[in-house]
Design a protein around this motif. Sequence first.
Motif, PDB file in Angstrom:
ATOM      1  N   SER A 137       0.905  -1.286   0.071  1.00  0.00           N
ATOM      2  CA  SER A 137      -0.103  -0.012   0.123  1.00  0.00           C
ATOM      3  C   SER A 137       0.991   1.178  -0.245  1.00  0.00           C
ATOM      4  O   SER A 137       2.086   1.400   0.735  1.00  0.00           O
ATOM      5  N   GLN A 138       0.481   2.218  -0.894  1.00  0.00           N
ATOM      6  CA  GLN A 138       1.013   3.514  -0.933  1.00  0.00           C
ATOM      7  C   GLN A 138       0.370   4.650  -0.105  1.00  0.00           C
ATOM      8  O   GLN A 138       0.969   5.760   0.016  1.00  0.00           O
ATOM      9  N   GLN A 139      -0.937   4.481  -0.238  1.00  0.00           N
ATOM     10  CA  GLN A 139      -1.821   5.750   0.026  1.00  0.00           C
ATOM     11  C   GLN A 139      -2.605   5.433   1.062  1.00  0.00           C
ATOM     12  O   GLN A 139      -2.877   6.349   2.190  1.00  0.00           O
ATOM     13  N   SER A 140      -3.460   4.597   1.018  1.00  0.00           N
ATOM     14  CA  SER A 140      -4.625   4.412   2.114  1.00  0.00           C
ATOM     15  C   SER A 140      -4.947   3.012   2.118  1.00  0.00           C
ATOM     16  O   SER A 140      -4.962   2.238   1.179  1.00  0.00           O
ATOM     17  N   ILE A 141      -5.535   2.805   3.492  1.00  0.00           N
ATOM     18  CA  ILE A 141      -6.057   1.398   3.669  1.00  0.00           C
ATOM     19  C   ILE A 141      -7.391   1.781   4.659  1.00  0.00           C
ATOM     20  O   ILE A 141      -7.411   2.152   5.516  1.00  0.00           O
ATOM     21  N   ASP A 142      -8.522   1.179   4.171  1.00  0.00           N
ATOM     22  CA  ASP A 142      -9.770   1.219   4.742  1.00  0.00           C
ATOM     23  C   ASP A 142     -10.291  -0.088   5.235  1.00  0.00           C
ATOM     24  O   ASP A 142     -10.343  -0.951   4.119  1.00  0.00           O
ATOM     25  N   ILE A 143     -10.561  -0.406   6.335  1.00  0.00           N
ATOM     26  CA  ILE A 143     -10.869  -1.625   6.806  1.00  0.00           C
ATOM     27  C   ILE A 143     -12.049  -1.710   7.568  1.00  0.00           C
ATOM     28  O   ILE A 143     -12.338  -0.940   8.573  1.00  0.00           O
ATOM     29  N   VAL A 144     -13.032  -2.654   7.504  1.00  0.00           N
ATOM     30  CA  VAL A 144     -14.352  -2.912   8.163  1.00  0.00           C
ATOM     31  C   VAL A 144     -13.985  -4.133   9.073  1.00  0.00           C
ATOM     32  O   VAL A 144     -13.879  -5.238   8.274  1.00  0.00           O
TER      33      VAL A 144
END
Length: 277
Positions: A137-144
């Motif tokens: 990953s270089q920019q963003s990680i969104d986790i539910v």
Amino acid sequence: MNTESLLEELGLTKTEARIYLCLLEQSPLAAGTIADLTGTSRSSVYLILRSLVDKGLVDAGAGYSSRFQPAAPDVAFGGLLERGREEQRERERHVESALPDLMRRFEANAGGDGELVEILRTPKLVGDRFDRLHASSQQSIDIVVRRPVQLGGSNQPELDALSRGVRARAVYDHGLMRHPSVADNIGAWIEAGEEARVFHGDLPMKFAVFDGHTVLMPLFAPGVGGVVALIVRSRELCGALSLLFDTLWTASMPIDPDMFRHHHDHEPVTADGSHAH
């Protein structure tokens, strides 16, 4: 295993080991004498002796006709091992520096034939691919995050991503805040830079979106043994899931890590000081 073989295991060539053992038994010796005693050609003995000197195993006198003698084994091999450890640390630093770009290239070309979907059928494979996606990953990680939970330990891949400047956001099911994997670590994750919120309700699904183009979705179907997860590389799907994530994010309450640390019963504490039940 004899001593010569042990020296080879430590990184010496067979001829280097033979010459070093020869010098331990009788020294100092001139290069020509060493060549005769060990059956080494005179054309190569100087190169081998120079290698042993560079390794710190042999001391050489000055001048063309200098004689050679061994360094004390306890000192020589202590230094050799320390140099080996430093070389290993240097290799680890190189791997750490190169890994994000290598993983980015791997993820961009995964499948090789244009395949957009991967099916993961074991918990270990899911965990490995989850870690790899963090690493690339270089920019963003969104986790539910909802049950069942596979988190464990310090979540080092996310911490590494945060240290690179990647933005990581997580929406947690309120019931998970009492789970030891979350309760014992979430304060440290937030302090490292994770933006975390608690959702008061039933989360519809669990998923992770990486850099807006790759999603990992664990699937738990009745009658299906083990874990099945999908990795899908689709900006359209990620766009739709990102809209869902933003909706859940807006409807969730931020977690205050300072307040959380003071509640030892592992009840989640949100920014307004209330407990999430």
